[in-house]
Design an enzyme around this catalytic site. Sequence first.
Site, PDB file in Angstrom:
ATOM      1  N   HIS A 138       1.007  -0.988  -0.081  1.00 37.53           N
ATOM      2  CA  HIS A 138       0.062  -0.096  -0.079  1.00 37.53           C
ATOM      3  C   HIS A 138       0.984   1.145  -0.050  1.00 37.53           C
ATOM      4  CE1 HIS A 138      -2.482   3.149   2.003  1.00 37.53           C
ATOM      5  NE2 HIS A 138      -3.620   2.601   1.509  1.00 37.53           N
ATOM      6  N   PRO A 139       0.491   2.077  -0.380  1.00 36.93           N
ATOM      7  CA  PRO A 139       1.370   3.725  -0.674  1.00 36.93           C
ATOM      8  C   PRO A 139       1.596   3.983   0.636  1.00 36.93           C
ATOM      9  CG  PRO A 139      -0.637   3.967  -2.243  1.00 36.93           C
ATOM     10  CD  PRO A 139      -0.743   2.546  -1.370  1.00 36.93           C
ATOM     11  N   ARG A 140       1.368   3.671   1.877  1.00 39.42           N
ATOM     12  CA  ARG A 140       1.715   3.948   3.310  1.00 39.42           C
ATOM     13  C   ARG A 140       3.019   3.265   3.499  1.00 39.42           C
ATOM     14  NH1 ARG A 140      -1.211   6.012   8.397  1.00 39.42           N
ATOM     15  NH2 ARG A 140       0.783   6.323   8.802  1.00 39.42           N
ATOM     16  N   LYS A 141       3.240   2.040   2.896  1.00 34.24           N
ATOM     17  CA  LYS A 141       4.121   1.343   3.126  1.00 34.24           C
ATOM     18  C   LYS A 141       5.764   1.755   2.567  1.00 34.24           C
ATOM     19  CE  LYS A 141       1.448  -1.193   5.491  1.00 34.24           C
ATOM     20  NZ  LYS A 141       0.276  -0.629   5.310  1.00 34.24           N
ATOM     21  N   SER A 142       6.601   1.194   3.092  1.00 37.41           N
ATOM     22  CA  SER A 142       8.058   1.685   2.715  1.00 37.41           C
ATOM     23  C   SER A 142       8.269   1.452   1.065  1.00 37.41           C
ATOM     24  CB  SER A 142       9.277   1.082   3.352  1.00 37.41           C
ATOM     25  OG  SER A 142       9.020   1.136   4.682  1.00 37.41           O
TER      26      SER A 142
END
Length: 381
Positions: free
Chosen positions: A180-184
């Site tokens: 997901h875009p909030r992951k590294s």
Amino acid sequence: MEKRSIAISLPSTGEEEWNAVREPFMTGWLTQGPKVAAFEKAFAERHQVKHALATTSCTTGLHLILAAMGIGPGDEVLVPAFTWVATANVVLYCGATPVFVDVDPITNNIDPRDVARRITSKTKASIIVHLFGLCADMDALRAVLPAGLPIIEDAACGAGASYKGIPVGGLGDAAAFSFHPRKSITTGEGGMVTTQDAELAATMDKLRNHGAEISEEQRHKGPRPYLLPEFNLLGFNYRMTDLQGAVGLVQLGKLDRFIAERQQWAEYYRDRLADVAWLRMPIFPENGNHAWQAFVVYVDLDKAPMPRNDIMERLQAQGIATRPGTHAVHMLGYYSERFNIKPEDYPGALNCNDNTMAIPLHNRMSAEDYEYVVDALRSIA
């Protein structure tokens, strides 16, 4: 200092990712194919596991693992009470029952002391979350879990983290990661499951492709591509696209650099905010590597000048995005009503639910951004 606008998280993508998707578009192979296979191989090598299978999300990855393990009605699965709701949802998808376990407010991770109290004859698996990129205490957990009970890592936040020299993804029987875009690293949406177990991997490989005995790539490259495969299992459509696989390959190549940068700025936060009495810093592990998916502090209400939500509102007014660490799943309406759970039944999770706060940490922040966040926090008195 002039007001800035600082997001809680932003994906670090650019020209390389843009160029990577050209090949799938030019070849016409857009669904799961050679780019996904290459991404899986590289991910398995980076995390020192024998098998990695790309999925549409970490949620579907967790569901895939449970389904392949045969978890179903009448079974119980241990789940930390402080985690994203998907960790518990996937247990219900299988018709099984999530049994919540309290967490340690110091680490935000599942509390091994409470695990022992939640095990019954119906317990068939445990889902261990490495929350915000900090590995759970695997040694302490193995000491209280029954021998042979499957351990599933919810490694949504954990790409690149390690525990005592072993990368996340190989600490249990199987693991699921999020892109997901909030992951590294990100592929937009997307996930990956890993395991050392060849038989489990083979079952998951079939289940993610409707239960087909061979993949689409195998069929198309085989001697008789005009014949459909056998379907001997009730499966799902959890396949990643080659567009995502191409992006994932590029992102994976940047993972270690991304984590090193986040480590540097996590240390900056720790050092610059050390004397803010009402803020408790996250754990910096001595026995492994933190992935720093998020930098989550704890607001000490006995010392804080105002409640956490008021602090978050004040920071928002200054252009600084924050979030609660995550939520206590047992306090969400669906779960509290269905299972008749009270907030105080899991005091550690309740504590984390009300007092944790994620502040911006990502690979598109500048030194000036970090200084601005520190100054804003220090000015709250």
